[in-house]
Write an enzyme that holds these catalytic residues in place. Sequence first.
Site, PDB file in Angstrom:
ATOM      1  N   TRP A  16       0.870  -1.190   0.000  1.00  0.00           N
ATOM      2  CA  TRP A  16       0.000   0.000   0.000  1.00  0.00           C
ATOM      3  C   TRP A  16       0.909   1.243   0.000  1.00  0.00           C
ATOM      4  CZ3 TRP A  16      -5.463  -0.182   0.427  1.00  0.00           C
ATOM      5  CH2 TRP A  16      -6.085   1.061   0.585  1.00  0.00           C
ATOM      6  N   HIS A  46      -0.855  -5.368   7.139  1.00  0.00           N
ATOM      7  CA  HIS A  46      -1.740  -5.600   5.983  1.00  0.00           C
ATOM      8  C   HIS A  46      -0.960  -6.145   4.786  1.00  0.00           C
ATOM      9  CE1 HIS A  46      -5.209  -3.491   7.858  1.00  0.00           C
ATOM     10  NE2 HIS A  46      -4.207  -2.969   8.558  1.00  0.00           N
ATOM     11  N   HIS A  50      -4.468 -11.044   4.189  1.00  0.00           N
ATOM     12  CA  HIS A  50      -4.525 -10.689   5.612  1.00  0.00           C
ATOM     13  C   HIS A  50      -5.959 -10.528   6.085  1.00  0.00           C
ATOM     14  CE1 HIS A  50      -4.772  -6.663   3.744  1.00  0.00           C
ATOM     15  NE2 HIS A  50      -5.448  -6.304   4.828  1.00  0.00           N
ATOM     16  N   ASP A  52      -8.353  -8.192   8.498  1.00  0.00           N
ATOM     17  CA  ASP A  52      -8.493  -6.910   9.204  1.00  0.00           C
ATOM     18  C   ASP A  52      -9.189  -7.154  10.539  1.00  0.00           C
ATOM     19  OD1 ASP A  52      -7.581  -5.504   6.984  1.00  0.00           O
ATOM     20  OD2 ASP A  52      -9.536  -4.619   6.498  1.00  0.00           O
ATOM     21  N   HIS A  56      -8.663  -1.892  13.275  1.00  0.00           N
ATOM     22  CA  HIS A  56      -8.090  -1.203  12.120  1.00  0.00           C
ATOM     23  C   HIS A  56      -8.829   0.113  11.821  1.00  0.00           C
ATOM     24  CE1 HIS A  56      -6.328  -0.493   8.232  1.00  0.00           C
ATOM     25  NE2 HIS A  56      -7.315  -0.996   7.524  1.00  0.00           N
ATOM     26  N   HIS A 160     -16.038  -1.120   5.269  1.00  0.00           N
ATOM     27  CA  HIS A 160     -15.466  -1.669   6.503  1.00  0.00           C
ATOM     28  C   HIS A 160     -16.433  -1.487   7.679  1.00  0.00           C
ATOM     29  CE1 HIS A 160     -11.667  -1.665   4.254  1.00  0.00           C
ATOM     30  NE2 HIS A 160     -11.160  -2.425   5.207  1.00  0.00           N
TER      31      HIS A 160
HETATM   32  N1  LIG Z   1      -1.596  -0.384   4.568  1.00  0.00           N
HETATM   33  C1  LIG Z   1      -2.396   0.708   4.665  1.00  0.00           C
HETATM   34  C2  LIG Z   1      -1.866   1.926   5.004  1.00  0.00           C
HETATM   35  C3  LIG Z   1      -2.685   3.036   5.123  1.00  0.00           C
HETATM   36  C4  LIG Z   1      -4.017   2.891   4.901  1.00  0.00           C
HETATM   37  C5  LIG Z   1      -4.551   1.705   4.558  1.00  0.00           C
HETATM   38  C6  LIG Z   1      -3.760   0.587   4.452  1.00  0.00           C
HETATM   39  C7  LIG Z   1      -4.306  -0.713   4.089  1.00  0.00           C
HETATM   40  O1  LIG Z   1      -3.602  -1.677   3.990  1.00  0.00           O
HETATM   41  C8  LIG Z   1      -5.724  -0.810   3.800  1.00  0.00           C
HETATM   42  C9  LIG Z   1      -6.194  -2.118   4.069  1.00  0.00           C
HETATM   43  N2  LIG Z   1      -5.675  -3.290   3.489  1.00  0.00           N
HETATM   44  C10 LIG Z   1      -7.610  -2.200   4.426  1.00  0.00           C
HETATM   45  O2  LIG Z   1      -7.799  -2.803   5.439  1.00  0.00           O
HETATM   46  O3  LIG Z   1      -8.492  -1.715   3.762  1.00  0.00           O
HETATM   47 ZN   LIG Z   2      -9.541  -3.606   4.990  1.00  0.00          ZN
HETATM   48 ZN   LIG Z   3      -6.370  -4.583   5.439  1.00  0.00          ZN
END
Ligand SMILES: Nc1ccccc1C(=O)C[C@H](N)C(=O)O
Ligand SMILES: [Zn+2]
Ligand SMILES: [Zn+2]
Length: 209
Positions: A16, A46, A50, A52, A56, A160
Amino acid sequence: MLYDITPPLCPDMPVWPGDTPFGVFRTWSLSGACPVNVSRLSLSTHTGAHADAPLHYRPDGVGIGEVDLAPYLGPCRVLHCQDTGPLLTREILQMRLGDAPLPPRVLIRSYQRFPLGHWDDGFMAVAPEVVDWLGERGVCLIGTDTASLDPVNSKTLEAHHAVARHGMAILENLLLDEVPEGDYELIALPLKLMGVDASPVRAVLRPLN
Ligand SMILES: Nc1ccccc1C(=O)C[C@H](N)C(=O)O
Ligand SMILES: [Zn+2]
Ligand SMILES: [Zn+2]
């Protein structure tokens, strides 16, 4: 027979934007004086496939080490949505699924080919009404092959929050390229990381009978 739906974790994998790159560092190396290799990992929670945790996106949410494990194993449906465009809506899903009963877990494939070698900003998002509809139909886990349920620049994370309202679980970054549409047994347990916002999983699908 098993489908491994976990993308490989390696230093050149995409992450990300702005997040921690995946790194492995040797603490000890096999040599005349040292009988073992031992490494230290540096990675985002993440990274790759993965789970959540509610923590988160909610200040009062529980960490991934504290969540119920039941959603992460059991019957699931893999749904192919490669031609859906930027947003999976309830209309599209209803058209695909109708009123027939659903297993309690649904994994959505959006990519023709998962972007293993580069970051993709344009991944398909899931509309919050999709989550509501699945939650109302008894689904306890929603999984996707994308980096998030919500769009990359979302500040509200509505899908989410819909998941949290229904007490559902989330899996992201699943590699579904080789998996035919159909029903499977999902096995994708998170690590017992206490008070942590997410955990990598080793995710597999076992064909039924
Ligand atoms: N690594 C990040 C850094 C900043 C903001 C979001 C992420 C995410 O990984 C989003 C995620 N996978 C999510 O749960 O939607
Ligand atoms: Zn997510
Ligand atoms: Zn995530």
